[in-house]
Design an enzyme around this catalytic site. Structure first.
Site, PDB file in Angstrom:
ATOM      1  N   HIS A   1     -62.820  42.530  39.587  1.00 33.47           N
ATOM      2  CA  HIS A   1     -64.196  43.011  39.448  1.00 33.47           C
ATOM      3  C   HIS A   1     -64.831  42.375  38.211  1.00 33.47           C
ATOM      4  CE1 HIS A   1     -66.847  46.932  39.751  1.00 33.47           C
ATOM      5  NE2 HIS A   1     -67.468  45.879  40.227  1.00 33.47           N
TER       6      HIS A   1
ATOM      7  N   HIS B   1     -53.658  48.012  40.975  1.00 30.23           N
ATOM      8  CA  HIS B   1     -54.854  48.750  40.559  1.00 30.23           C
ATOM      9  C   HIS B   1     -55.570  48.021  39.413  1.00 30.23           C
ATOM     10  CE1 HIS B   1     -57.055  52.641  39.723  1.00 30.23           C
ATOM     11  NE2 HIS B   1     -57.209  52.030  38.571  1.00 30.23           N
ATOM     12  N   GLU B   2     -54.828  47.708  38.357  1.00 30.53           N
ATOM     13  CA  GLU B   2     -55.458  47.058  37.209  1.00 30.53           C
ATOM     14  C   GLU B   2     -55.962  45.669  37.580  1.00 30.53           C
ATOM     15  OE1 GLU B   2     -56.260  48.938  34.932  1.00 30.53           O
ATOM     16  OE2 GLU B   2     -54.886  50.573  35.388  1.00 30.53           O
TER      17      GLU B   2
ATOM     18  N   HIS C   1     -59.409  45.945  38.986  1.00 32.51           N
ATOM     19  CA  HIS C   1     -60.422  46.001  37.922  1.00 32.51           C
ATOM     20  C   HIS C   1     -60.658  44.590  37.369  1.00 32.51           C
ATOM     21  CE1 HIS C   1     -61.016  50.269  37.605  1.00 32.51           C
ATOM     22  NE2 HIS C   1     -59.778  50.552  37.243  1.00 32.51           N
TER      23      HIS C   1
END
Ligand SMILES: [Zn+2]
Length: 688
Positions: free
Chosen positions: A481, A474-475, A478
């Site tokens: 991104h 998940h991290e 980010h």
């Protein structure tokens, strides 16, 4: 540039002000923080002044970008300091940071209310230079102008004063609300001295309660309303009357005496409504969501209603199963709110025999990271390589470079994975420098990932749970991104996007942790190198959707309540918002009497966090990620072309264009919630 020679010399050895491509974290001390931030503020103030007093024609560069750049320069001093406060928090550091934080906040708040600056921007908007702007620059100007208007820059003086007063009072009330929740959470304890009353509780919960009691110098086991204590108690304790006691205490926090949040609920809602009205919006949701994907409160309400209607039948079936099991399996006459988590856990153990610990040996930290980097190389064409550095805030911190397919360095990042005393809980990704293409070449991105994962132990490497593996993925989503951003304007780059879009890149990465071919890449037994056995993988998959509808309905109840209070409830019409909240929540409970508590008085997300009228964002992003992942499932979990399309349409774009347009470009259509229902509920709905 506006520093005198004297202050320049004084700040020369302050590492927070170092003009170097890397941040010398190892040299930053508490005594550097306040002088550095004050110097940065003074410089920003002077730069702001220069923008206002500029002579000659205004251009995008000397007005819009100049304001942007002064904010970025300031951020480069603030962000590393703020970061250290969250990972290496000493009383001295915290105190130093908090001593200058009000000055920073005040500076930020003054910018959109500075009438001369607003005048300068309005003058620029009328120029040919502004009219000629296209693409991201036009969008940027548009957003900056809207930020002024949204702050009240266009209002007559008395209304402007009222807006300011409302913001100050709302911010005070938000803090007060959170303090009441904290104080009433801490006011409760359940101390058990008879070992028999621990029936059902696992060893970890007992050890934690034992330590909590010892810390207070009392005998026995101490349970509190902090989640790590409260949650396992409700889930495992076989003592129904104790479950009821702790449940009632939790569900009725901040409703009494000096911690009573009920008057604050009403006051905050009234003030928000007034604020929205002054700024020209029907209600607070329309104001709060103007810049989001949903756009209006009505659209968000429609989203919640549609999803709730589709979830409801599956949720009812789950409720019936729980009730039947409670009756026949556990001899409980009538299911009560304090039974739900307990009964669900018993059903789960019965049905899946899945011990979350059993997967750990297959998820050694280094193997997980190597697999994740390999996945990103195959899919997105990025290479991650570790780099030696001593400029870190702790010896456990590691540094990496990110290169694109041509070998160009896009940026770098730090990782800090394991718990430490002075480190905030949870997991997060933060951008330190939002890089990208600049007029004088590529500016490298800089970011960090922090978590509190299970550490290495007794000579073994760190072995993660599957939940922790999802956190890492998940991290890293980010982070991609952030470091893959190719946006020319930092304010619209990386993860600086609406709240209902920002979790798409992160949540989509979690999907790979459930797919067999991806698990083959990184899930290998740390000693034998064996992949996860089929039977274990099968149980892990089967348990994935267990109680999925209940989880989804819970999220929908929060989102619906939040919107109802910010759209539906009108202070002018009277009516008690606390009672209204119970009525709304009752629609999401197995029986209306389940909603007789006071959940609303501890709903900090919407009364003191940043999620007012925006709680729906959580599920909204889930719809997007579940849907977007279907393209990878169809075209190949490692398909480079699909990965390239995702980078081109999403990961490199930040907020360069309307997120709805970006999504449509990737999927060829609008989002469809069918994939989410399949993933969370195991439903086979046809994709439209
Ligand atoms: Zn996230």
């Amino acid at each position: 540039m506006t520093q005198t020679a004297e202050t320049g010399a004084r700040h020369a050895d302050n590492p927070l002000l170092a003009d170097t491509p890397t941040i010398p974290f190892d040299r930053i001390r508490a005594e550097h923080v306040a002088p550095a931030i004050r110097a940065a503020l003074a410089r920003a103030e002077a730069e702001l002044d220069a923008i206002v007093r500029l002579e000659g024609p205004r251009t995008y560069e000397n007005t819009v970008m100049a304001l942007e750049e002064l904010g970025e320069r300031l951020g480069r001093v603030i962000r590393p300091a703020a970061h250290l406060v969250s990972v290496m928090s000493s009383p001295e550091l915290r105190e130093a940071y908090e001593s200058v934080l009000p000055e920073f906040s005040a500076f930020q708040a003054r910018i959109p209310l500075n009438p001369d600056l607003w005048h300068a921007f309005k003058a620029y908007v009328e120029t040919d230079d502004a009219r000629r702007l296209t693409g991201v620059h036009a969008r940027h100007l548009d957003k900056v102008v809207r930020a002024f208007v949204r702050a009240g820059a266009d209002l007559p003086d008395d209304a402007k004063a009222r807006v300011e007063a409302l913001r100050v009072e709302l911010s005070t009330l938000g803090t007060e609300f959170a303090n009441h929740v904290l104080d009433s959470t801490n006011a409760f304890e359940l101390v058990i001295t008879d070992q028999a009353e621990l029936e059902g509780l696992p060893e970890s919960a007992r050890a934690q309660a034992r330590a909590a009691a010892a810390a207070k110098e009392i005998d026995g086991w101490r349970f509190t309303l902090q989640l790590p204590s409260y949650q396992p108690f409700l889930q495992y304790s076989a003592r129904r009357e104790l479950r009821e006691r702790i449940y009632q205490a939790y569900a009725n926090r901040a409703v009494e005496g000096e911690h009573d949040n009920r008057p604050l609920v009403r006051r905050i809602l009234e003030l928000r409504r007034e604020l929205a009205g002054l700024l020209g919006f029907r209600d607070y949701a329309d104001y709060a969501l103007e810049e989001s994907m949903a756009g209006t409160g009505a659209r968000a309400v429609e989203f919640e209603e549609d999803l709730a209607a589709r979830t409801r039948p599956f949720w009812q079936a789950e409720n019936e199963e729980l009730e039947a099991y409670a009756r026949t399996g556990l001899g409980l006459d009538r299911l009560q709110p304090w039974d739900v988590a307990y009964v669900a856990e018993r059903v789960r153990q019965d049905r899946f025999e899945l011990d979350a610990e059993a997967l750990r040996p297959y998820f050694p930290m280094d193997g997980v990271l190597a697999g994740l980097f390999e996945l990103s190389r195959r899919l997105f064409g990025v290479t991650v390589c570790e780099r030696e550095s001593h400029e870190v805030w702790h010896p456990e911190v590691r540094c990496y470079d990110v290169l694109d397919e041509a070998g160009e360095r896009l940026g770098g990042f730090y990782t800090d994975w394991f718990p430490r005393e002075p480190k905030r809980g949870g997991a997060w990704m933060n951008g330190l420098v939002v890089g990208g293409p600049r007029p004088d070449g590529w500016e490298p991105h800089l970011a960090l990932m922090v978590a509190n994962l299970s550490p290495p132990e007794g000579g073994r490497p760190a072995l993660l749970t599957h939940r922790e593996v999802q956190t890492v993925f998940h991290e890293f989503g980010h982070l991609l991104h952030h470091v893959l951003s190719r946006v020319e304007v930092p304010a619209l780059g990386g993860t600086r996007v609406p709240a209902d879009w920002v979790e798409l890149p992160s949540q989509i990465m979690e999907n790979w942790t459930w797919e067999r071919p991806a698990l083959e890449l990184f899930a290998r037994h740390w000693e034998t190198g064996e992949p996860i056995p089929d039977a274990l993988y099968g149980r892990m998959l089967a348990a994935r959707t267990f109680m999925g509808a209940s989880f989804q309905m819970r999220q929908l109840s929060f989102g619906t309540l939040d919107l109802d209070l910010h759209v539906g409830w009108d202070p002018a019409g009277g009516g008690d918002p606390v009672l209204r909240a119970q009525e709304v929540m009752a629609r999401f409970q197995p029986r209306p009497d389940f909603a007789r508590d006071h959940f609303i008085t501890s709903f900090t997300h919407i009364f003191s966090g940043g999620y007012a009228a925006a709680y729906y964002s959580y599920l909204w992003s889930e719809v997007l990620d579940a849907d977007a992942f279907t393209r990878f499932q169809r075209e190949g979990l490692f398909d480079r072309d699909t990965g390239r399309a995702f980078v081109d349409c999403v990961l490199s774009r930040g907020d360069e264009e309307d997120p709805a347009v970006l999504f449509r470009r990737f999927m060829g259509r609008d989002p469809d919630p069918g994939a989410l229902l399949r993933r969370n509920l195991g439903v086979d709905e046809e994709v439209r």
